[in-house]
Enzyme design. Structure first.
Site, PDB file in Angstrom:
ATOM      1  N   ASP A   1       0.840  -1.189  -0.033  1.00  0.00           N
ATOM      2  CA  ASP A   1      -0.123  -0.021   0.012  1.00  0.00           C
ATOM      3  C   ASP A   1       1.016   1.386  -0.036  1.00  0.00           C
ATOM      4  O   ASP A   1       0.464   2.349  -0.723  1.00  0.00           O
ATOM      5  CB  ASP A   1      -0.885   0.112   1.324  1.00  0.00           C
ATOM      6  CG  ASP A   1      -2.054  -0.992   0.993  1.00  0.00           C
ATOM      7  OD1 ASP A   1      -2.317  -1.671  -0.007  1.00  0.00           O
ATOM      8  OD2 ASP A   1      -2.580  -1.597   1.967  1.00  0.00           O
TER       9      ASP A   1
ATOM     10  N   ASP B   1       0.413  -0.618   5.780  1.00  0.00           N
ATOM     11  CA  ASP B   1      -0.878  -1.308   5.105  1.00  0.00           C
ATOM     12  C   ASP B   1      -1.906  -0.719   5.720  1.00  0.00           C
ATOM     13  O   ASP B   1      -2.170  -0.747   7.000  1.00  0.00           O
ATOM     14  CB  ASP B   1      -0.701  -2.754   5.734  1.00  0.00           C
ATOM     15  CG  ASP B   1      -1.538  -3.513   4.821  1.00  0.00           C
ATOM     16  OD1 ASP B   1      -1.602  -3.365   3.551  1.00  0.00           O
ATOM     17  OD2 ASP B   1      -1.979  -4.747   4.987  1.00  0.00           O
TER      18      ASP B   1
ATOM     19  N   LYS C   1      -5.890  -0.617   6.413  1.00  0.00           N
ATOM     20  CA  LYS C   1      -7.139  -1.610   6.809  1.00  0.00           C
ATOM     21  C   LYS C   1      -8.064  -0.796   6.980  1.00  0.00           C
ATOM     22  O   LYS C   1      -8.328   0.320   7.781  1.00  0.00           O
ATOM     23  CB  LYS C   1      -6.744  -2.510   7.719  1.00  0.00           C
ATOM     24  CG  LYS C   1      -5.512  -3.493   7.272  1.00  0.00           C
ATOM     25  CD  LYS C   1      -5.765  -4.450   6.002  1.00  0.00           C
ATOM     26  CE  LYS C   1      -4.573  -5.307   5.691  1.00  0.00           C
ATOM     27  NZ  LYS C   1      -4.808  -6.055   4.411  1.00  0.00           N
TER      28      LYS C   1
END
Length: 362
Positions: free
Chosen positions: A256, A269, A271
């Protein structure tokens, strides 16, 4: 007067402080000096019929031997210590087995591949002034056929993880129905994709120094408010939505973001979650995923630097502050070993599936 009746009278006399008991012509006289006896009569006891025992009808001769054996039995003088010594003499010493350990045994991968490469040092870092790298994944003709990190993790779930995942799916289907659950899953996927696109556009504009800010749609406005305090600590973006590949271990993934968080270079990352995840353990396999991405980036020749830290940011739709879980270099090494075990499991499963397919064709 019988002995039992006389004993009864003596007992009553003691209770009422009677000085003495006198029996004249079968009549009992109780003489008391301190308390007078009133309303006392033994007529009911003397005139009432004798209560029959329920055992009077039994054959006493039949059980006489049993009564004699029980009555003549002596109480054992043995103690627990003497009994234990006697058992050890007859059966041998008691060997106490060790209690089974509740701590799961830690496995080691068959081949412990290095997490980072020695030739990539901090002296060969890319200039942070350059725009973020974005390497697009090519799955077409001539592209890579290596399995992705997401696929490997999904196909190597533990039985416990599979059980809870299937139970959650069944509950959602019972609540929403088949079509409703499908629509719910598609909505979550589209919201997550839109959220990632908005974050990428925002980081790209800040990294390139442009004043254009992406349009924050209402679907992801809560998520963006949730991570606003995290974005304040993100700087020096190196890569956004970029493909990383590990040629030696033959897997790939799409990171990401690679940037500095509070001054430390991390694989980040993003989420989304409908439930709070305040602890790292609440993120399930996400730390393994981040470690796998970092290991692939460290092996990939397209990146001239290495990363040994990670960051998992969990955003919430209601706008509540996101949880940012940092992964130190020590934690990344631990999750890297776990990733190697999952990769070995995936390789064994795929080879077994290939052998089965070949045998069926024959």
């Amino acid at each position: 007067m019988s002995y039992c009746f006389h004993a009864f009278c003596v007992t009553v006399a003691r209770m009422f402080l009677v000085k003495r008991v006198v029996c004249v012509r079968g009549i009992v006289w109780l003489q008391c000096t301190s308390l007078p006896l009133r309303n006392f009569s033994a007529c009911h006891r003397l005139g009432s019929p004798k209560r029959r025992s329920p055992y009077s009808s039994e054959d006493s001769e039949r059980y006489s031997s049993l009564v004699r054996s029980v009555a003549s039995c002596r109480v054992s003088s043995q103690t627990p210590e003497t009994l234990r010594a006697e058992d050890e003499l007859v059966y041998g010493r008691v060997v106490k087995a060790a209690m089974p350990s509740t701590k799961p045994q830690t496995r080691e991968p068959t081949r412990l591949h290095p997490f980072s490469l020695s030739q990539k040092t901090t002296d060969t870092q890319e200039p942070e002034s350059e725009p973020p790298v974005r390497i697009v994944l090519n799955r077409g003709q001539g592209g890579s056929s290596a399995p992705s990190v997401t696929r490997i993790l999904q196909q190597t779930l533990s039985p416990e993880q599979t059980f809870y995942l299937e139970r959650w799916k069944r509950r959602m289907i019972e609540e929403l129905g088949e079509d409703g659950f499908k629509e719910y899953s598609q909505k979550l996927f589209s919201q997550g994709k839109l959220f990632h696109s908005t974050v990428d556009a925002l980081l790209t504009s800040s990294a390139t120094g442009t004043d254009e800010h992406p349009l924050c749609l209402s679907e992801v406005q809560g998520y963006m408010e949730s991570i606003s305090h995290v974005l304040e600590d993100v700087s020096a973006v190196r890569a956004i939505e970029s493909t990383v590949k590990h040629d030696t271990l033959n897997y790939l993934g799409i990171v990401d973001c690679v940037a500095r968080y509070r001054g430390v270079l991390c694989v980040i990352d993003w989420k989304t979650s409908e439930k709070p995840k305040p602890f790292l353990s609440n993120t399930y396999d996400n730390p393994i995923q981040v470690a796998a991405y970092a290991g692939a980036l460290n092996d990939d020749g397209n990146y001239k630097y290495q990363v040994d830290h990670g960051l998992i940011v969990v955003a919430y739709k209601d706008g509540s502050p996101a949880h940012a879980h940092q992964l130190s270099s020590e934690l990344m090494l631990q999750y890297w070993k776990t990733w190697l075990l999952r990769l070995e499991k995936f390789t064994v499963q795929r080879s077994c599936d290939t052998s089965t397919a070949l045998s069926e064709k024959r």
